[in-house]
Design a protein around this motif. Sequence first.
Motif, PDB file in Angstrom:
ATOM      1  N   ASN A 240      78.548  37.160  30.924  1.00 58.44           N
ATOM      2  CA  ASN A 240      77.860  36.967  29.640  1.00 58.44           C
ATOM      3  C   ASN A 240      76.341  37.111  29.766  1.00 58.44           C
ATOM      4  OD1 ASN A 240      80.218  36.446  28.052  1.00 58.44           O
ATOM      5  ND2 ASN A 240      80.311  34.400  28.963  1.00 58.44           N
ATOM      6  N   ASP A 241      75.919  38.019  30.611  1.00 56.91           N
ATOM      7  CA  ASP A 241      74.488  38.269  30.762  1.00 56.91           C
ATOM      8  C   ASP A 241      73.922  38.859  29.467  1.00 56.91           C
ATOM      9  OD1 ASP A 241      74.740  37.420  33.340  1.00 56.91           O
ATOM     10  OD2 ASP A 241      74.442  39.379  34.270  1.00 56.91           O
ATOM     11  N   VAL A 242      72.705  38.491  29.156  1.00 60.18           N
ATOM     12  CA  VAL A 242      72.036  39.019  27.972  1.00 60.18           C
ATOM     13  C   VAL A 242      71.387  40.368  28.291  1.00 60.18           C
ATOM     14  CG1 VAL A 242      70.201  38.599  26.288  1.00 60.18           C
ATOM     15  CG2 VAL A 242      71.629  36.703  27.092  1.00 60.18           C
ATOM     16  N   HIS A 243      70.950  40.519  29.526  1.00 56.63           N
ATOM     17  CA  HIS A 243      70.285  41.750  29.953  1.00 56.63           C
ATOM     18  C   HIS A 243      70.917  42.261  31.244  1.00 56.63           C
ATOM     19  CE1 HIS A 243      67.081  41.095  27.037  1.00 56.63           C
ATOM     20  NE2 HIS A 243      66.965  39.860  27.493  1.00 56.63           N
ATOM     21  N   THR A 244      70.838  43.560  31.428  1.00 59.75           N
ATOM     22  CA  THR A 244      71.145  44.180  32.710  1.00 59.75           C
ATOM     23  C   THR A 244      70.195  45.357  32.863  1.00 59.75           C
ATOM     24  OG1 THR A 244      72.886  45.040  34.151  1.00 59.75           O
ATOM     25  CG2 THR A 244      72.960  45.734  31.845  1.00 59.75           C
ATOM     26  N   GLY A 245      70.472  46.256  33.776  1.00 61.52           N
ATOM     27  CA  GLY A 245      69.551  47.371  33.935  1.00 61.52           C
ATOM     28  C   GLY A 245      69.835  48.179  35.173  1.00 61.52           C
ATOM     29  N   ILE A 246      68.844  48.936  35.585  1.00 63.55           N
ATOM     30  CA  ILE A 246      68.930  49.799  36.762  1.00 63.55           C
ATOM     31  C   ILE A 246      67.880  49.367  37.770  1.00 63.55           C
ATOM     32  CG2 ILE A 246      68.562  52.149  37.628  1.00 63.55           C
ATOM     33  CD1 ILE A 246      71.170  51.906  36.164  1.00 63.55           C
ATOM     34  N   THR A 247      68.284  49.380  39.032  1.00 66.92           N
ATOM     35  CA  THR A 247      67.353  49.148  40.131  1.00 66.92           C
ATOM     36  C   THR A 247      67.379  50.348  41.067  1.00 66.92           C
ATOM     37  OG1 THR A 247      67.704  46.747  40.078  1.00 66.92           O
ATOM     38  CG2 THR A 247      66.772  47.678  42.095  1.00 66.92           C
ATOM     39  N   ILE A 248      66.212  50.877  41.381  1.00 68.44           N
ATOM     40  CA  ILE A 248      66.074  51.881  42.439  1.00 68.44           C
ATOM     41  C   ILE A 248      65.531  51.154  43.655  1.00 68.44           C
ATOM     42  CG2 ILE A 248      65.107  54.102  43.094  1.00 68.44           C
ATOM     43  CD1 ILE A 248      66.726  54.328  40.578  1.00 68.44           C
ATOM     44  N   MET A 249      66.245  51.238  44.762  1.00 65.10           N
ATOM     45  CA  MET A 249      65.861  50.470  45.944  1.00 65.10           C
ATOM     46  C   MET A 249      65.971  51.321  47.196  1.00 65.10           C
ATOM     47  SD  MET A 249      69.294  48.262  46.723  1.00 65.10           S
ATOM     48  CE  MET A 249      68.851  48.249  48.442  1.00 65.10           C
ATOM     49  N   GLN A 250      65.176  50.962  48.176  1.00 65.86           N
ATOM     50  CA  GLN A 250      65.287  51.580  49.498  1.00 65.86           C
ATOM     51  C   GLN A 250      66.397  50.879  50.253  1.00 65.86           C
ATOM     52  OE1 GLN A 250      61.648  51.578  51.700  1.00 65.86           O
ATOM     53  NE2 GLN A 250      62.477  52.763  53.411  1.00 65.86           N
ATOM     54  N   MET A 251      67.262  51.642  50.886  1.00 66.88           N
ATOM     55  CA  MET A 251      68.427  51.057  51.542  1.00 66.88           C
ATOM     56  C   MET A 251      68.093  50.574  52.950  1.00 66.88           C
ATOM     57  SD  MET A 251      71.404  53.713  50.266  1.00 66.88           S
ATOM     58  CE  MET A 251      72.730  52.757  51.042  1.00 66.88           C
ATOM     59  N   ASP A 252      68.737  49.459  53.319  1.00 67.70           N
ATOM     60  CA  ASP A 252      68.680  48.967  54.687  1.00 67.70           C
ATOM     61  C   ASP A 252      70.095  48.603  55.108  1.00 67.70           C
ATOM     62  OD1 ASP A 252      69.226  46.543  53.452  1.00 67.70           O
ATOM     63  OD2 ASP A 252      67.224  45.715  53.774  1.00 67.70           O
ATOM     64  N   ALA A 253      70.225  47.880  56.203  1.00 68.48           N
ATOM     65  CA  ALA A 253      71.550  47.587  56.740  1.00 68.48           C
ATOM     66  C   ALA A 253      72.343  46.594  55.887  1.00 68.48           C
ATOM     67  CB  ALA A 253      71.422  47.049  58.163  1.00 68.48           C
ATOM     68  N   GLY A 254      71.688  45.831  55.023  1.00 74.74           N
ATOM     69  CA  GLY A 254      72.376  44.836  54.208  1.00 74.74           C
ATOM     70  C   GLY A 254      73.016  45.438  52.971  1.00 74.74           C
ATOM     71  N   MET A 255      73.717  44.591  52.211  1.00 76.07           N
ATOM     72  CA  MET A 255      74.357  45.006  50.962  1.00 76.07           C
ATOM     73  C   MET A 255      73.378  44.838  49.809  1.00 76.07           C
ATOM     74  SD  MET A 255      77.000  46.174  49.335  1.00 76.07           S
ATOM     75  CE  MET A 255      78.387  46.029  50.464  1.00 76.07           C
ATOM     76  N   ASP A 256      72.748  45.944  49.398  1.00 71.70           N
ATOM     77  CA  ASP A 256      71.785  45.934  48.292  1.00 71.70           C
ATOM     78  C   ASP A 256      70.664  44.923  48.526  1.00 71.70           C
ATOM     79  OD1 ASP A 256      73.369  47.835  46.997  1.00 71.70           O
ATOM     80  OD2 ASP A 256      74.585  46.291  46.032  1.00 71.70           O
ATOM     81  N   THR A 257      70.118  44.939  49.741  1.00 69.96           N
ATOM     82  CA  THR A 257      69.086  43.962  50.108  1.00 69.96           C
ATOM     83  C   THR A 257      67.733  44.610  50.419  1.00 69.96           C
ATOM     84  OG1 THR A 257      69.806  44.052  52.429  1.00 69.96           O
ATOM     85  CG2 THR A 257      70.766  42.326  51.038  1.00 69.96           C
TER      86      THR A 257
END
Length: 297
Positions: A240-257
């Motif tokens: 039931n989030d009011v907002h969401t969106g897109i994230t552009i990120m640099q990848m490392d060994a973690g899960m979306d970290t």
Amino acid sequence: IKEMQNFKNMDLIAAIEKKNSPNINKNIKKIKITSNKETAFRKADTIIDFSQPESTLETVRYATKLKKKLVIGTTGLNSSQISKIKNASKKIAIVFAPNMSIVVYYCGRYNNIMVRVVFMGTPKFASTCLHTLQKKHDVVGVVTQPDRPSGRGRRLSPSEVNIIAQELQLPVITPNNINTTEALDTLNRWKPDVIVVAAYGQILSDTIINLPTYGCINVHASLLPRHRGASPIAAAIMANDVHTGITIMQMDAGMDTGPLLAQQEISIRSDHTTGTLTTSLEILGANLLQRTLPGYI
């Protein structure tokens, strides 16, 4: 103007020092004006000088001071020189001769020649990113999931990304495991400057993450750190989030970290389903990627 057309795929920053110059904007798009030639030189990694000896000496001093590569082309550049410059430089400043009634200093980033991109993705969300990405960048290869059974007849069908890649006549591989020696050999042959990942569906090894010159970046359909991992769009609706969106990120060994490069938010409407929200986010993601990548490289 003819010499400028050789570099027409650039986003330009120019210092026009003579007012009686030809109509630059008509011939070269996306031009930005600056009044400081040293600023243009600082932004470039290669300086090309078409001016006469007395002006060239000043350019040589700038190039030496700023430790930039310098190409002298008082009679213009041939096709071989142009090709070498494009393949050796990401940003270029060009000096035009005063006796041409124009002195222009500009620099810009090559979009579809310099940045070699390998794209990894699978569903429609990712195919929209790929279709937008290839318009301004050199997509040298595509990695997607193998064909899967679908429909009533459970026939093997290619992924949405595979379909788009074939339409665009891009090289495609569909490994069951991206981290095999065979897949790694293919990635090495493609020599990517950067790998762009969007809903690919496999975990990349450290070897792959560190393979490109500029690493790997991920287009993720949530406002990280919220909803890491798989199915972030459905997770946002269920929460039931009011907002969401897109994230552009640099990848490392973690899960979306990895480090965040850019984010853009949209509202979740009461009538949104996973499907309709995905459609909104795939367009948002493709556009945000297109704006973010040039500044990242």
